[in-house]
Scaffold this active site. Structure first.
Site, PDB file in Angstrom:
ATOM      1  N   TRP A 200       9.578  15.701  21.058  1.00 17.52           N
ATOM      2  CA  TRP A 200      10.852  15.485  20.379  1.00 17.52           C
ATOM      3  C   TRP A 200      11.625  16.812  20.369  1.00 17.52           C
ATOM      4  O   TRP A 200      11.072  17.866  20.070  1.00 17.52           O
ATOM      5  CB  TRP A 200      10.612  15.008  18.928  1.00 17.52           C
ATOM      6  N   ASP A 479      19.007   2.537  18.396  1.00 18.04           N
ATOM      7  CA  ASP A 479      17.998   3.576  18.146  1.00 18.04           C
ATOM      8  C   ASP A 479      16.591   2.980  18.056  1.00 18.04           C
ATOM      9  O   ASP A 479      16.418   1.763  17.880  1.00 18.04           O
ATOM     10  CB  ASP A 479      18.372   4.292  16.838  1.00 18.04           C
ATOM     11  N   ASP A 548      17.832  14.745  20.329  1.00 21.20           N
ATOM     12  CA  ASP A 548      18.330  15.094  18.990  1.00 21.20           C
ATOM     13  C   ASP A 548      18.606  16.583  18.895  1.00 21.20           C
ATOM     14  O   ASP A 548      19.248  17.033  17.951  1.00 21.20           O
ATOM     15  CB  ASP A 548      17.289  14.724  17.926  1.00 21.20           C
TER      16      ASP A 548
END
Ligand code: DGJ
Length: 742
Positions: A200, A479, A548
Site C-alpha cells: 500500500w 473502492d 493513495d
C-alpha cells in the site's frame, strides 16, 4: 497475417509478419513449444531442441526411446503425473482420488477474429480481420473431458492472447484443482525477470533480477489482486535496456487471486505460467459443464522496456478499454477526501466547489462519508442511502447545485463491502463472506459481501441503481479496501473452494450490468489506492486511482512502474496538500503539479484554505493541462530516465503525438547536489527531420539533434514563460514543450 499449419508435421506457426509463435504435436500426443519472438520464415514449427537420455528422466507411456522425456522438453500445456517434474498447468482430483491427467492432442480449428470470453473481461477485436484464432483440442485419455487451448494473434500488435476451456462430456463430476490460462517453455535460460512488487502506498516498483534454477512465484492469495504483486511479469535478455533488446511480457486479465510461475528447470528450460491461483481453488465440474479460465496477454518486443510499454498502452487502449470514455479527454477533478476526510458538511462542499469552479476544475468528487451513518470507517458499508444529517438537502439537490456551478458531479462507493454496524448486516448477516462455520476476521473494521450469492448481487445492483436513477452522477469511484479471509460462503448451495473465483465472476457480472446501464458515467476503480489496478478492472472502468500515496517523489516511482504496462489515460493522479499526509514530506506545488499532470490530473485538498499564490499556480497548471491533455492521455509515452535505474533520484519522460509534431518533456530531480555535474538527456520518438521550438523561446532544435545529441536540462534558455523551472534545490521539475515549426 496467418496461422500456418503443416498438417503432415502437425505444427502450428502463428505470425503477423512481425512476430512468430510456433509449436507442434509430437508422438501424436504432446504439444511441444518451438519458438516465440521476432518473425521468422516458416521452418515448419518443429522443435529443434536436442533430445538426450538424461539420468533420472522417464519416457512417457507411449514412447520407448529413453531420450524422449517430458521433463526435458519445452511444452505448451504440461499436466501431472507422467514424467514432467516441473510446475503443471492443470491438476484434477478424480472421483477415485487420483490426480493424474494424461492428455492427448485431438485436432484444431482456425477462425478469423476473436470470440468473447463469457462472464470474464477480455481483449476484443473491432473488426474480424484484426486477429486470427487457433483452437487446439486435447482430450483426457481416461475421462471424457475435453480441453481447448485458444491462441489469438493480432494483426497490428505484437500480442498473442491465450486461455483455456475445460468441458466435462462425461457422466460424473470432475474436480479441478488447478487450471492455468497459459504455460510455455523457453528452450534457453538467459533471462532476467522483471516484476512490479509493492505494498500500500508504494505500488508497482520495477524490480529486475537474474533468474536462477528453481521456482519463482508471484501471486495473490487475498481474494483480489492486491497492492503487493501485479498479475504481470516480463522476461528479458540480460542485455535488454529501456529502448533495446528482447522482452516478453505476460499479463493476466483477471482481478482475483492469480499465480505466475517462472521456473528454471534442471536442464535450462524456462517455464512461464500464468492463471488463477490454485491455492484456494477447487471447482466441481459437473457433467456437461465448461470451465473458462481468464485470458493471458503475451507481448513481445525487441525494443526493450519502452517497446513493451508502447505495445501494451496502445493494445489496452484500443482492445481492452471500452465505452464512451475510451478516447475521451478525462476531466480535471477535485476530490474532497484528503481535504475533509469524513468531516464535511453541505456548506463546506459548497465552499469547496465554488473555489474549484474558479480554478478551472471540471468535476467534483464526493468521497467516502456521505451515506448511512458513516462518520468513521467503522460503519454503514452496505447502506447506500444518503446521510441526511450530513447532507440535509438530499444528494440530488447537492449534485444539482454543484452542476449549476459548471462542475460535473462524482460519488464514491464501496459496493463489495459490509459493515457490521449497518442495516444491511442486521437484515442479512449470512451475506457476509466467510467459510461455513468459521469465525470471520475484520479488516479496516469491515467485511466483504459474498458476491457468489445471487441475492447479494441483486440487492447491491438495486441499491446503486436507485441512486444512479435519481441523482445526476457523472463519475463513480468504486473502492475496495480490504483483503479476503476465511474465503467461503455461508450459503449451502455454494462450495467454499469455488468462492474465491465465483466472487470475482459476481463482481464482473455487476460491473457489466452497471457500466452498460449507465454508459455516460466515467467509472474509476480504486482499491485503497492501486490495490486492484489490473486489466480485468480496466475492461469495465477506463481509469484507476493509481495510489493513495500522493507524495510527488513517491509518485515518480509508482507512475514509472505503472507506465510499464498501463496506458497513461488509465492513471488517475492528484495533487495533494503538504506536508504530505502519507509521508510528511513537503514538496513544491510545481513538482506536485508536474507529476500529477503526467496522468489524469486532479486535486485532493481543501481549496478553500490555500493561498492566492497557490491558487494562481493551480490555475496555470489546470489551463496548461487542458491544452495538452489529449497529448498526455492519448499520445505516445516514453520513459527517458527510468526512476528505478536512476537510483530513485531522477526521472524523465516524454509524450509525443502520433504525427510527431508535438512533444512534452518532463525532467524530475529528487535531491540536489552541490556543484552538480551537468545533465545531458537524449530524447526519443521525435521526427529526426523536424525542427522543434523549445517552449515559447526562440530556441529551435532538429529532432535528430534532440535525440542524438540531447539537451542539457539545466539550460536556462529554455525557462521562458513558465515560472519556477529552476532545477537548483531538492524536489525540482522541468517541463519543456516541443512544437514543430518546420
Ligand atoms: C481508499 C481510497 O484509496 C481513498 O482515496 C479514499 O477513497 C478512501 N478509501 C476512503 O475510505
Amino acid at each position: 497475417m496467418s496461422i500456418l499449419i503443416n498438417e503432415q508435421q502437425q505444427s502450428f506457426h502463428l505470425t503477423n509478419g512481425s512476430i512468430s509463435y510456433q509449436f507442434s504435436v509430437e508422438k501424436d500426443t504432446f504439444l511441444i513449444h518451438n519458438y516465440w519472438g521476432k518473425a521468422i520464415q516458416d521452418n515448419e514449427g518443429i522443435s529443434d531442441y536436442p533430445r538426450h537420455d538424461r539420468s533420472h528422466s522417464t519416457n512417457p507411456f507411449n514412447v520407448e526411446a529413453r531420450e524422449y522425456s517430458l521433463n526435458d522438453l519445452p511444452q505448451e500445456f504440461p499436466t501431472n503425473g507422467y514424467g514432467d517434474f516441473r510446475e503443471t498447468a492443470l491438476e484434477h482430483r478424480y472421483p477415485d482420488g487420483s490426480f493424474i491427467t494424461q492428455l492427448k492432442y485431438d485436432g484444431y480449428e482456425v477462425y478469423e477474429g476473436k470470440k468473447a470470453l463469457e462472464g470474464l473481461p477480455h481483449t476484443y477485436v473491432n473488426k474480424e480481420d484484426e486477429a486470427e484464432t487457433l483452437e487446439i483440442y486435447l482430450i483426457d485419455m481416461l475421462y471424457d473431458v475435453i480441453y481447448t487451448l485458444t491462441y489469438t494473434i493480432f494483426q497490428n500488435y505484437d500480442v498473442i492472447t491465450r486461455h483455456v476451456r475445460v468441458k466435462n462430456n462425461g457422466n460424473q463430476s470432475v474436480e479441478i484443482n488447478k487450471v492455468l490460462s497459459m504455460s510455455l517453455d523457453f528452450d534457453y535460460s538467459q533471462f532476467d525477470l522483471i516484476q512490479l512488487p509493492g505494498s500500500w502506498g508504494r505500488e508497482r516498483s520495477i524490480v529486475r533480477t537474474p533468474i536462477t534454477q528453481g521456482l519463482h512465484r508471484i501471486d495473490s492469495k487475498r481474494g483480489t489482486v492486491g497492492h503487493e504483486y501485479q498479475p504481470f511479469f516480463a522476461l528479458t535478455d540480460p542485455t535488454t535496456t529501456e529502448h533495446h533488446g528482447d522482452i516478453y511480457g505476460f499479463h493476466l486479465v483477471y482481478s482475483g487471486e492469480f499465480m505466475a510461475n517462472i521456473e528454471l528447470g534442471e536442464f535450462g528450460l524456462l517455464r512461464a505460467q500464468l492463471g488463477i491461483n490454485s491455492e484456494h481453488f477447487n471447482w466441481e465440474l459437473s457433467p456437461g459443464e465448461t470451465f473458462q479460465t481468464p485470458e493471458a496477454v503475451l507481448t513481445y518486443s525487441s525494443k526493450g522496456l519502452n517497446g513493451l510499454s508502447q505495445i501494451k498502452h496502445r493494445f489496452y487502449q484500443n482492445h481492452l478499454i471500452r465505452g464512451k470514455h475510451q478516447y475521451e479527454e478525462r476531466p480535471v477533478v477535485l476530490n474532497n477526501w484528503e481535504g475533509t476526510y469524513f468531516n464535511f458538511t453541505e456548506e463546506k462542499i459548497d465552499e469547496m466547489t465554488d473555489e474549484a469552479a474558479k480554478l478551472g476544475v471540471e468535476l467534483f468528487v464526493l468521497d467516502d462519508g456521505w451515506f448511512g451513518e458513516r462518520n468513521t470507517d467503522t460503519t454503514s458499508l452496505g447502506d447506500w442511502f444518503v446521510n441526511r444529517d450530513k447532507l440535509p438537502s438530499s444528494l440530488k439537490t447537492l449534485a444539482e447545485n454543484i452542476k449549476a456551478k459548471g462542475l460535473k458531479f462524482g460519488l464514491w462507493f464501496e459496493p463489495e463491502m459490509i459493515s457490521k454496524q449497518s442495516q444491511l448486516y442486521k437484515q442479512h448477516p449470512d451475506w457476509l463472506l466467510k467459510a461455513k462455520d468459521r469465525k470471520e476476521s475484520a479488516g479496516r473494521d469491515q467485511y466483504i459481501l459474498d458476491y457468489s450469492q445471487p441475492a447479494v448481487r441483486k440487492n447491491i445492483v438495486k441499491q446503486l441503481k436507485n441512486i444512479l436513477d435519481n441523482v445526476p452522477i457523472d463519475y463513480i469511484k468504486w473502492d475496495y479496501n480490504r483483503n479476503m479471509t476465511e474465503i467461503g460462503s455461508q450459503s449451502a448451495d455454494i462450495r467454499d473452494g469455488e468462492v474465491s473465483h465465483r466472487v470475482v465472476l459476481g463482481l464482473y457480472e455487476i460491473l457489466e450490468e452497471l457500466t452498460s446501464s449507465y454508459p455516460n458515467i466515467l467509472w474509476e476503480s480504486c482499491s485503497g489506492g492501486g490495490g486492484r489496478y489490473d486489466p480485468g478492472m480496466l475492461y469495465y472502468m477506463p481509469q484507476t486511482w493509481t495510489s493513495d500515496n500522493t507524495d510527488a517523489v513517491s509518485r515518480l516511482g509508482i507512475q514509472t512502474g505503472t507506465s510499464l504496462i498501463f496506458p497513461v489515460s488509465s492513471m488517475a493522479s492528484h495533487v495533494s496538500d503538504v506536508p504530505n499526509h502519507q509521508l510528511n514530506r513537503t514538496t513544491s506545488l510545481k513538482i506536485r503539479g508536474d507529476v500529477a499532470m503526467s496522468g489524469n490530473l486532479g486535486y485532493e485538498l481543501d481549496v478553500t484554505t490555500i493561498s492566492d499564490e497557490e491558487k494562481a499556480i493551480m490555475k496555470e497548471q489546470i489551463s496548461f493541462y487542458k491544452e495538452h491533455r489529449s497529448l498526455i492521455q492519448y499520445g505516445n509515452f516514453y520513459r527517458i530516465i527510468n526512476f528505478y535505474e536512476a537510483s530513485c533520484n531522477e526521472a524523465a519522460w516524454l509524450f509525443v503525438n502520433d504525427n510527431q509534431s508535438e512533444g512534452l518533456f518532463y525532467y524530475f530531480k529528487v535531491l540536489d547536489r552541490t556543484n552538480p555535474m551537468l545533465k545531458r538527456v537524449k530524447l526519443v520518438g521525435l521526427n529526426p527531420q523536424a525542427l522543434y521550438r523549445i517552449n515559447q523561446t526562440d530556441e529551435v532544435r532538429y529532432g535528430d539533434e534532440l535525440m542524438n545529441k540531447g539537451i542539457f536540462v539545466e539550460n536556462k534558455q529554455y525557462y521562458d514563460e513558465i515560472s519556477d523551472q529552476d532545477l537548483h534545490g531538492d524536489f525540482r521539475s522541468l517541463r519543456i514543450k516541443l512544437t514543430q515549426v518546420k
